[in-house]
Motif scaffolding. Structure first.
Motif, PDB file in Angstrom:
ATOM      1  N   LYS A  95     -37.304  37.156 -44.116  1.00  0.00           N
ATOM      2  CA  LYS A  95     -37.563  38.258 -45.043  1.00  0.00           C
ATOM      3  C   LYS A  95     -36.397  38.580 -45.980  1.00  0.00           C
ATOM      4  CE  LYS A  95     -41.663  38.828 -43.370  1.00  0.00           C
ATOM      5  NZ  LYS A  95     -42.868  38.445 -44.143  1.00  0.00           N
ATOM      6  N   ASP A  96     -35.173  38.354 -45.525  1.00  0.00           N
ATOM      7  CA  ASP A  96     -33.992  38.560 -46.368  1.00  0.00           C
ATOM      8  C   ASP A  96     -33.248  37.233 -46.523  1.00  0.00           C
ATOM      9  OD1 ASP A  96     -34.242  41.335 -46.818  1.00  0.00           O
ATOM     10  OD2 ASP A  96     -33.408  41.732 -44.811  1.00  0.00           O
ATOM     11  N   GLU A  97     -32.565  37.097 -47.645  1.00  0.00           N
ATOM     12  CA  GLU A  97     -31.731  35.913 -47.849  1.00  0.00           C
ATOM     13  C   GLU A  97     -30.415  36.119 -47.102  1.00  0.00           C
ATOM     14  OE1 GLU A  97     -29.858  34.727 -51.761  1.00  0.00           O
ATOM     15  OE2 GLU A  97     -31.522  33.269 -51.665  1.00  0.00           O
ATOM     16  N   LEU A  98     -30.170  35.276 -46.121  1.00  0.00           N
ATOM     17  CA  LEU A  98     -29.012  35.435 -45.248  1.00  0.00           C
ATOM     18  C   LEU A  98     -28.068  34.242 -45.365  1.00  0.00           C
ATOM     19  CD1 LEU A  98     -30.753  36.636 -41.927  1.00  0.00           C
ATOM     20  CD2 LEU A  98     -29.882  38.036 -43.815  1.00  0.00           C
ATOM     21  N   MET A  99     -26.785  34.530 -45.196  1.00  0.00           N
ATOM     22  CA  MET A  99     -25.805  33.471 -44.959  1.00  0.00           C
ATOM     23  C   MET A  99     -25.629  33.390 -43.450  1.00  0.00           C
ATOM     24  SD  MET A  99     -21.843  33.089 -46.225  1.00  0.00           S
ATOM     25  CE  MET A  99     -20.805  31.819 -45.504  1.00  0.00           C
ATOM     26  N   VAL A 100     -26.079  32.300 -42.860  1.00  0.00           N
ATOM     27  CA  VAL A 100     -26.088  32.153 -41.409  1.00  0.00           C
ATOM     28  C   VAL A 100     -24.739  31.617 -40.934  1.00  0.00           C
ATOM     29  CG1 VAL A 100     -27.208  31.025 -39.449  1.00  0.00           C
ATOM     30  CG2 VAL A 100     -28.582  31.807 -41.396  1.00  0.00           C
ATOM     31  N   GLY A 101     -24.183  32.281 -39.911  1.00  0.00           N
ATOM     32  CA  GLY A 101     -22.888  31.868 -39.382  1.00  0.00           C
ATOM     33  C   GLY A 101     -22.949  31.250 -38.004  1.00  0.00           C
ATOM     34  N   LYS A 102     -23.904  31.693 -37.189  1.00  0.00           N
ATOM     35  CA  LYS A 102     -24.064  31.138 -35.849  1.00  0.00           C
ATOM     36  C   LYS A 102     -25.544  30.972 -35.543  1.00  0.00           C
ATOM     37  CE  LYS A 102     -19.853  32.545 -33.443  1.00  0.00           C
ATOM     38  NZ  LYS A 102     -19.286  33.254 -32.260  1.00  0.00           N
ATOM     39  N   LEU A 103     -25.842  30.022 -34.665  1.00  0.00           N
ATOM     40  CA  LEU A 103     -27.204  29.676 -34.295  1.00  0.00           C
ATOM     41  C   LEU A 103     -27.412  30.053 -32.831  1.00  0.00           C
ATOM     42  CD1 LEU A 103     -26.983  26.076 -35.783  1.00  0.00           C
ATOM     43  CD2 LEU A 103     -27.711  28.170 -36.973  1.00  0.00           C
ATOM     44  N   GLY A 104     -28.505  30.759 -32.559  1.00  0.00           N
ATOM     45  CA  GLY A 104     -28.757  31.201 -31.200  1.00  0.00           C
ATOM     46  C   GLY A 104     -30.106  30.741 -30.688  1.00  0.00           C
ATOM     47  N   ALA A 105     -30.142  30.460 -29.370  1.00  0.00           N
ATOM     48  CA  ALA A 105     -31.391  30.087 -28.710  1.00  0.00           C
ATOM     49  C   ALA A 105     -31.285  30.431 -27.234  1.00  0.00           C
ATOM     50  CB  ALA A 105     -31.696  28.604 -28.890  1.00  0.00           C
ATOM     51  N   MET A 106     -32.449  30.707 -26.636  1.00  0.00           N
ATOM     52  CA  MET A 106     -32.499  31.057 -25.216  1.00  0.00           C
ATOM     53  C   MET A 106     -33.597  30.240 -24.548  1.00  0.00           C
ATOM     54  SD  MET A 106     -33.317  34.776 -23.451  1.00  0.00           S
ATOM     55  CE  MET A 106     -32.021  35.588 -24.385  1.00  0.00           C
ATOM     56  N   SER A 107     -33.240  29.611 -23.450  1.00  0.00           N
ATOM     57  CA  SER A 107     -34.229  28.842 -22.698  1.00  0.00           C
ATOM     58  C   SER A 107     -35.172  29.783 -21.939  1.00  0.00           C
ATOM     59  CB  SER A 107     -33.530  27.925 -21.691  1.00  0.00           C
ATOM     60  OG  SER A 107     -32.776  26.939 -22.334  1.00  0.00           O
ATOM     61  N   ARG A 108     -36.315  29.261 -21.600  1.00  0.00           N
ATOM     62  CA  ARG A 108     -37.197  29.982 -20.675  1.00  0.00           C
ATOM     63  C   ARG A 108     -36.425  30.201 -19.380  1.00  0.00           C
ATOM     64  NH1 ARG A 108     -42.615  27.409 -17.773  1.00  0.00           N
ATOM     65  NH2 ARG A 108     -42.990  29.162 -16.344  1.00  0.00           N
ATOM     66  N   GLU A 109     -36.486  31.407 -18.847  1.00  0.00           N
ATOM     67  CA  GLU A 109     -35.719  31.728 -17.658  1.00  0.00           C
ATOM     68  C   GLU A 109     -36.083  30.807 -16.496  1.00  0.00           C
ATOM     69  OE1 GLU A 109     -36.351  35.927 -16.967  1.00  0.00           O
ATOM     70  OE2 GLU A 109     -34.479  36.429 -17.997  1.00  0.00           O
TER      71      GLU A 109
END
Length: 400
Positions: free
Chosen positions: A293-307
Motif C-alpha cells: 500500500k505504501d512505497e517503502l525502502m526495505v532494509g530487512k526481510l522477515g519470515a516465520m516458520s509454522r510453529e
C-alpha cells in the motif's frame, strides 16, 4: 787428507749459499724496482644497500686524513665512480650513491686514493638495483571489508604480500578535512576516525625488495568505491505496519490446512500450507505477491516458520515500484531482487539483511514478491506463519 776434504766441503756450502741468496733477490727484484710500493689505507668496512635504479655504498674509514678519493668500479671496470672525500684523523662514516644502474646484481671493487696518488688494496662487495621489473610484480593489498562504527570507519584487509611494509590511506572525513593514514603490514584492520558513512578511501601499498632498501616502491592509488567498497550507510529501521497489506497473488495452497492470507495476519499460530493432497502436489517454488500500500525502502526481510513444523527453508524477496500489479501474472511487473532468507528449524521471527548494493541504491517499491525456493523436507511441503519486512526510516541520521 781429511782436513783438505773438510775445507773443500766448506767451500761448496758457501758457494751454494751465495747462489741461494741470488735466487731470493731475483724473486723480490721485480717488486722493488723503481722503489718501495706505498699503499693508502683500506676502508675498515664497506657494504651496499639496494635501491631503485641505484645502490648505496656505505663506508667506515679510520685514521686516513690524507685519503682524498674513494674509487668504485663495476661491470669489470666498464663502470666507475670517483668520489672526493674529506676525512679527519678519527673514524669517519659516510655513504655515496651509485646512480642510473640497470636492474640487476653487481659486484663492486672499491679502493681509496690519497693526496699523493697512492691507492689502497682493493675491497669487493655485492649489491642489487631494482627497477621496472620489480615494480611490475607488485599489486595493492586488497580490502576485505569496510564497516561503519561510532568512531568513524573500519577497514579490514586481505593477507599481506611478501615485501609489503605498509598501506597508505587517504579520505575526507565528516568535517570535510583530508586525512592521511599509514598502516604497517603486520596489521589487518585500520580505524579511520571521522570517516563518513557512504564515503570511500583511496589507498596504495608500499614495498621494499630488501631489508633497509633506500627506496620504497609504491602501487598506484586506488579508490575503494571503484572496487564496490564504501563505508556503509547507517540505516534506521522499524518493522512495517502490515495492517493494510493485501495478498494479490499466490500459486499454491491447501485452504483446509492453511490459507495464504494467514501470512499477513500477525498471528504466529496460523499459517499458510502448500497443497499436499494426492494428485494435487506441486514441488517448489511457491510464489506470493503482496501490496504493501505504501512505497517503502526495505532494509530487512522477515519470515516465520509454522510453529514446530519447519517445512520451508529458502525464500527470495523482490520489490517493484510499478504503479500497479499485473493481475494474475507475477512476472508481469519490473521486479528488483533485494535478498533472501534461509529459515532455520526454529520458532519465532527470523531476519535477513537486504543486499548492500540494493540498500546503497535506496531502491523503493510498493509491491513485494516472495518466492519460496526450497524446503527442509519433501519437495512439495511448504508452510509459513508470517511474512514481513523492516522499512528504512532514516539514513545516517537523516529522515527519509
Amino acid at each position: 787428507m781429511k782436513r783438505i776434504y773438510n775445507n773443500f766441503l766448506l767451500l761448496l756450502i758457501c758457494l751454494s749459499g751465495f747462489s741461494a741468496c741470488d735466487d731470493v733477490m731475483d724473486t723480490h727484484k721485480a717488486f722493488i724496482e723503481g722503489g718501495e710500493i706505498i699503499y693508502a689505507p683500506k676502508p675498515d668496512t664497506i657494504f651496499f644497500v639496494a635501491g631503485k635504479n641505484r645502490i648505496e655504498l656505505n663506508y667506515e674509514i679510520s685514521k686516513a686524513p690524507n685519503v682524498k678519493f674513494i674509487n668504485v668500479y663495476w661491470n669489470n671496470g666498464n663502470g666507475s665512480l670517483i668520489e672526493p672525500l674529506e676525512l679527519s684523523s678519527g673514524t669517519e662514516k659516510g655513504k655515496i650513491y651509485i646512480n642510473n644502474l640497470e636492474e640487476k646484481s653487481y659486484t663492486f671493487t672499491v679502493e681509496l686514493q690519497d693526496s699523493y696518488g697512492h691507492k689502497s688494496l682493493k675491497t669487493t662487495g655485492i649489491g642489487s638495483s631494482y627497477g621496472d621489473n620489480y615494480q611490475a610484480s607488485l599489486s595493492e593489498r586488497r580490502i576485505s571489508r569496510m564497516t561503519t562504527s561510532d568512531d568513524g570507519g573500519i577497514i579490514e584487509w586481505n593477507i599481506a604480500s611478501e615485501d609489503l611494509v605498509r598501506n597508505e590511506i587517504k579520505y575526507t572525513n565528516a568535517d570535510g578535512e583530508e586525512v592521511f593514514l599509514k598502516m604497517d603490514a603486520e596489521k589487518s584492520s585500520l580505524l579511520c576516525p571521522g570517516a563518513k558513512p557512504g564515503g570511500f578511501v583511496e589507498f596504495r601499498s608500499a614495498y621494499i625488495p630488501e631489508e633497509a632498501c633506500v627506496d620504497t616502491f609504491y602501487t598506484a592509488w586506488v579508490r575503494s568505491d571503484e572496487l564496490g567498497m564504501i563505508f556503509p550507510h547507517v540505516y534506521t529501521m522499524e518493522e512495517a505496519d502490515r495492517q493494510n497489506w493485501e495478498l494479490l497473488y499466490y500459486d499454491n495452497t491447501d485452504p483446509e490446512e492453511g490459507k495464504p492470507e494467514y501470512i499477513l495476519d500477525n498471528n504466529p499460530s496460523s499459517y499458510w500450507h502448500s497443497n499436499y493432497r494426492d494428485g494435487q502436489q506441486k514441488p517448489y517454488p511457491f510464489t506470493f505477491v503482496i501490496d504493501m500500500k505504501d512505497e517503502l525502502m526495505v532494509g530487512k526481510l522477515g519470515a516465520m516458520s509454522r510453529e514446530n513444523n519447519y517445512y520451508t527453508k529458502g525464500i527470495s524477496y523482490y520489490i517493484s515500484d510499478d504503479d500497479e500489479f499485473t493481475a494474475g501474472n507475477p512476472d508481469g511487473n519490473h521486479w528488483t531482487y533485494i535478498g533472501e532468507i534461509e529459515l532455520l528449524k526454529q520458532n519465532g521471527m527470523q531476519w535477513s539483511e537486504v543486499i548492500t548494493s540494493t540498500l546503497e541504491k535506496q531502491v523503493k517499491g510498493r509491491y513485494l514478491k516472495i518466492i519460496c525456493t526450497s524446503g527442509h523436507g519433501a519437495s512439495h511441503l511448504g508452510a509459513i506463519a508470517e511474512i514481513t519486512v523492516q522499512k528504512v526510516t532514516a539514513i545516517d541520521g537523516e529522515d527519509l
